[in-house]
Design a protein around this motif. Structure first.
Motif, PDB file in Angstrom:
ATOM      1  N   ALA A   4       0.822  -1.213   0.000  1.00 63.90           N
ATOM      2  CA  ALA A   4       0.000   0.000   0.000  1.00 63.90           C
ATOM      3  C   ALA A   4       0.857   1.265   0.000  1.00 63.90           C
ATOM      4  O   ALA A   4       0.534   2.237  -0.692  1.00 63.90           O
ATOM      5  CB  ALA A   4      -0.943  -0.006   1.200  1.00 63.90           C
ATOM      6  N   ALA A   5       1.941   1.253   0.742  1.00 67.46           N
ATOM      7  CA  ALA A   5       2.809   2.438   0.799  1.00 67.46           C
ATOM      8  C   ALA A   5       3.395   2.763  -0.575  1.00 67.46           C
ATOM      9  O   ALA A   5       3.458   3.938  -0.971  1.00 67.46           O
ATOM     10  CB  ALA A   5       3.929   2.212   1.807  1.00 67.46           C
ATOM     11  N   GLU A   6       3.808   1.745  -1.305  1.00 60.66           N
ATOM     12  CA  GLU A   6       4.371   1.946  -2.643  1.00 60.66           C
ATOM     13  C   GLU A   6       3.314   2.474  -3.608  1.00 60.66           C
ATOM     14  O   GLU A   6       3.564   3.400  -4.377  1.00 60.66           O
ATOM     15  CB  GLU A   6       4.936   0.630  -3.163  1.00 60.66           C
ATOM     16  CG  GLU A   6       5.542   0.711  -4.538  1.00 60.66           C
ATOM     17  CD  GLU A   6       6.028  -0.640  -5.039  1.00 60.66           C
ATOM     18  OE1 GLU A   6       6.241  -0.745  -6.258  1.00 60.66           O
ATOM     19  OE2 GLU A   6       6.180  -1.572  -4.225  1.00 60.66           O
ATOM     20  N   ILE A   7       2.110   1.894  -3.547  1.00 62.26           N
ATOM     21  CA  ILE A   7       1.019   2.347  -4.410  1.00 62.26           C
ATOM     22  C   ILE A   7       0.676   3.797  -4.091  1.00 62.26           C
ATOM     23  O   ILE A   7       0.483   4.625  -4.992  1.00 62.26           O
ATOM     24  CB  ILE A   7      -0.218   1.445  -4.255  1.00 62.26           C
ATOM     25  CG1 ILE A   7       0.096   0.010  -4.683  1.00 62.26           C
ATOM     26  CG2 ILE A   7      -1.393   1.988  -5.071  1.00 62.26           C
ATOM     27  CD1 ILE A   7      -0.965  -1.007  -4.307  1.00 62.26           C
ATOM     28  N   ALA A   8       0.619   4.118  -2.804  1.00 63.29           N
ATOM     29  CA  ALA A   8       0.304   5.482  -2.385  1.00 63.29           C
ATOM     30  C   ALA A   8       1.338   6.465  -2.912  1.00 63.29           C
ATOM     31  O   ALA A   8       0.998   7.525  -3.444  1.00 63.29           O
ATOM     32  CB  ALA A   8       0.224   5.548  -0.856  1.00 63.29           C
ATOM     33  N   GLN A   9       2.593   6.096  -2.790  1.00 63.91           N
ATOM     34  CA  GLN A   9       3.672   6.979  -3.252  1.00 63.91           C
ATOM     35  C   GLN A   9       3.594   7.198  -4.765  1.00 63.91           C
ATOM     36  O   GLN A   9       3.731   8.317  -5.245  1.00 63.91           O
ATOM     37  CB  GLN A   9       5.026   6.386  -2.879  1.00 63.91           C
ATOM     38  CG  GLN A   9       6.188   7.263  -3.261  1.00 63.91           C
ATOM     39  CD  GLN A   9       7.515   6.677  -2.831  1.00 63.91           C
ATOM     40  OE1 GLN A   9       7.591   5.528  -2.414  1.00 63.91           O
ATOM     41  NE2 GLN A   9       8.566   7.460  -2.941  1.00 63.91           N
ATOM     42  N   GLU A  10       3.349   6.134  -5.513  1.00 61.56           N
ATOM     43  CA  GLU A  10       3.322   6.227  -6.973  1.00 61.56           C
ATOM     44  C   GLU A  10       2.071   6.917  -7.515  1.00 61.56           C
ATOM     45  O   GLU A  10       2.113   7.524  -8.579  1.00 61.56           O
ATOM     46  CB  GLU A  10       3.444   4.832  -7.590  1.00 61.56           C
ATOM     47  CG  GLU A  10       4.795   4.181  -7.393  1.00 61.56           C
ATOM     48  CD  GLU A  10       5.925   4.921  -8.087  1.00 61.56           C
ATOM     49  OE1 GLU A  10       5.726   5.383  -9.236  1.00 61.56           O
ATOM     50  OE2 GLU A  10       7.002   5.052  -7.486  1.00 61.56           O
ATOM     51  N   THR A  11       0.959   6.800  -6.804  1.00 61.53           N
ATOM     52  CA  THR A  11      -0.302   7.359  -7.297  1.00 61.53           C
ATOM     53  C   THR A  11      -0.642   8.710  -6.685  1.00 61.53           C
ATOM     54  O   THR A  11      -1.524   9.411  -7.189  1.00 61.53           O
ATOM     55  CB  THR A  11      -1.476   6.404  -7.009  1.00 61.53           C
ATOM     56  OG1 THR A  11      -1.587   6.221  -5.595  1.00 61.53           O
ATOM     57  CG2 THR A  11      -1.292   5.081  -7.723  1.00 61.53           C
ATOM     58  N   GLY A  12       0.006   9.059  -5.584  1.00 60.75           N
ATOM     59  CA  GLY A  12      -0.312  10.318  -4.906  1.00 60.75           C
ATOM     60  C   GLY A  12      -1.503  10.202  -3.964  1.00 60.75           C
ATOM     61  O   GLY A  12      -1.962  11.191  -3.408  1.00 60.75           O
ATOM     62  N   LEU A  13      -2.005   8.989  -3.785  1.00 62.27           N
ATOM     63  CA  LEU A  13      -3.107   8.753  -2.863  1.00 62.27           C
ATOM     64  C   LEU A  13      -2.551   8.511  -1.463  1.00 62.27           C
ATOM     65  O   LEU A  13      -1.370   8.192  -1.308  1.00 62.27           O
ATOM     66  CB  LEU A  13      -3.919   7.529  -3.307  1.00 62.27           C
ATOM     67  CG  LEU A  13      -4.519   7.587  -4.711  1.00 62.27           C
ATOM     68  CD1 LEU A  13      -5.071   6.217  -5.108  1.00 62.27           C
ATOM     69  CD2 LEU A  13      -5.599   8.646  -4.782  1.00 62.27           C
ATOM     70  N   THR A  14      -3.398   8.612  -0.450  1.00 61.56           N
ATOM     71  CA  THR A  14      -2.923   8.320   0.903  1.00 61.56           C
ATOM     72  C   THR A  14      -2.841   6.809   1.103  1.00 61.56           C
ATOM     73  O   THR A  14      -3.610   6.046   0.496  1.00 61.56           O
ATOM     74  CB  THR A  14      -3.865   8.906   1.981  1.00 61.56           C
ATOM     75  OG1 THR A  14      -5.116   8.228   1.923  1.00 61.56           O
ATOM     76  CG2 THR A  14      -4.063  10.402   1.784  1.00 61.56           C
ATOM     77  N   GLN A  15      -1.928   6.386   1.940  1.00 58.39           N
ATOM     78  CA  GLN A  15      -1.763   4.965   2.214  1.00 58.39           C
ATOM     79  C   GLN A  15      -3.030   4.383   2.831  1.00 58.39           C
ATOM     80  O   GLN A  15      -3.443   3.272   2.496  1.00 58.39           O
ATOM     81  CB  GLN A  15      -0.571   4.731   3.139  1.00 58.39           C
ATOM     82  CG  GLN A  15      -0.306   3.263   3.399  1.00 58.39           C
ATOM     83  CD  GLN A  15       0.967   3.017   4.183  1.00 58.39           C
ATOM     84  OE1 GLN A  15       1.848   3.860   4.240  1.00 58.39           O
ATOM     85  NE2 GLN A  15       1.063   1.847   4.794  1.00 58.39           N
ATOM     86  N   LYS A  16      -3.672   5.136   3.695  1.00 61.55           N
ATOM     87  CA  LYS A  16      -4.902   4.667   4.341  1.00 61.55           C
ATOM     88  C   LYS A  16      -5.990   4.413   3.295  1.00 61.55           C
ATOM     89  O   LYS A  16      -6.689   3.399   3.356  1.00 61.55           O
ATOM     90  CB  LYS A  16      -5.369   5.695   5.368  1.00 61.55           C
ATOM     91  CG  LYS A  16      -6.536   5.249   6.197  1.00 61.55           C
ATOM     92  CD  LYS A  16      -6.863   6.269   7.276  1.00 61.55           C
ATOM     93  CE  LYS A  16      -8.055   5.802   8.099  1.00 61.55           C
ATOM     94  NZ  LYS A  16      -8.370   6.724   9.185  1.00 61.55           N
ATOM     95  N   LEU A  17      -6.144   5.312   2.323  1.00 68.65           N
ATOM     96  CA  LEU A  17      -7.141   5.138   1.267  1.00 68.65           C
ATOM     97  C   LEU A  17      -6.807   3.916   0.416  1.00 68.65           C
ATOM     98  O   LEU A  17      -7.687   3.120   0.092  1.00 68.65           O
ATOM     99  CB  LEU A  17      -7.224   6.389   0.382  1.00 68.65           C
ATOM    100  CG  LEU A  17      -8.190   6.285  -0.804  1.00 68.65           C
ATOM    101  CD1 LEU A  17      -9.627   6.163  -0.321  1.00 68.65           C
ATOM    102  CD2 LEU A  17      -8.026   7.473  -1.738  1.00 68.65           C
ATOM    103  N   VAL A  18      -5.539   3.748   0.069  1.00 67.82           N
ATOM    104  CA  VAL A  18      -5.118   2.599  -0.739  1.00 67.82           C
ATOM    105  C   VAL A  18      -5.424   1.299   0.001  1.00 67.82           C
ATOM    106  O   VAL A  18      -5.970   0.352  -0.584  1.00 67.82           O
ATOM    107  CB  VAL A  18      -3.622   2.678  -1.110  1.00 67.82           C
ATOM    108  CG1 VAL A  18      -3.142   1.388  -1.746  1.00 67.82           C
ATOM    109  CG2 VAL A  18      -3.363   3.866  -2.030  1.00 67.82           C
ATOM    110  N   GLU A  19      -5.098   1.226   1.274  1.00 68.03           N
ATOM    111  CA  GLU A  19      -5.369   0.019   2.065  1.00 68.03           C
ATOM    112  C   GLU A  19      -6.868  -0.287   2.110  1.00 68.03           C
ATOM    113  O   GLU A  19      -7.288  -1.423   1.897  1.00 68.03           O
ATOM    114  CB  GLU A  19      -4.824   0.182   3.487  1.00 68.03           C
ATOM    115  CG  GLU A  19      -3.319   0.135   3.559  1.00 68.03           C
ATOM    116  CD  GLU A  19      -2.763   0.543   4.919  1.00 68.03           C
ATOM    117  OE1 GLU A  19      -3.531   1.053   5.775  1.00 68.03           O
ATOM    118  OE2 GLU A  19      -1.547   0.375   5.117  1.00 68.03           O
TER     119      GLU A  19
END
Length: 150
Positions: free
Chosen positions: A36-51
């Motif tokens: 989730a942290a990697e996806i958040a970093q690459e997409t600009g979304l928050t880690q909490k939202l990605v999770e």
């Protein structure tokens, strides 16, 4: 080619996707093991939202992780059972099931196992207990089509 041996109409539900869900899915298509942290970093979304959204997408079956395997290089046997009595068939195939498409009554259950002898046992169990007219397809190769670019 004759009459159909099985007709089914899988339930379809129109899902209005959110832009951030598409961002998450597109990233996961390129990198299915991403955290989730990697996806958040690459997409600009928050880690909490990605999770949260990843969990929802998986739970609702909107996203499935299906590995691409060269079956010819493994000892894995992939097969599908076509049944008009999916609920009963599912109970027997639950331990090997990787995919199911059904309309509530008829459908296809895709499975994997390690030996062709196990496939025979599953087929016999389904035909003896759940659906004596179930059809079987042994899969030697498969391809996953996606509208997302890999």
């Amino acid at each position: 080619m004759g009459d159909y041996s099985l007709k089914y109409f899988p339930k379809q539900e129109i899902i209005e996707s959110k832009p951030y869900d598409l961002q998450i899915v597109k990233y996961l298509v390129r990198n299915p093991r991403a955290q989730a942290a990697e996806i958040a970093q690459e997409t600009g979304l928050t880690q909490k939202l990605v999770e949260k959204r990843t969990k929802i997408l998986l739970e609702k079956g909107i996203v499935k992780l299906i590995p691409i395997i060269d079956l010819k290089k493994t000892d894995i046997v992939m097969f599908s059972i076509f049944s008009r009595r999916v609920a009963e068939t599912r109970k027997i195939l639950d331990s090997c099931k990787i995919l199911e498409i059904n309309d509530g009554q008829a459908g296809i259950i895709g499975c994997i196992t390690d030996k062709i002898e196990n496939v025979r046992k599953y087929i016999e169990a389904v035909r003896n207990v759940a659906d004596k007219e179930a059809d079987v397809m042994v899969i030697y190769d498969y391809q996953i089509n996606t509208s997302f670019s890999l």
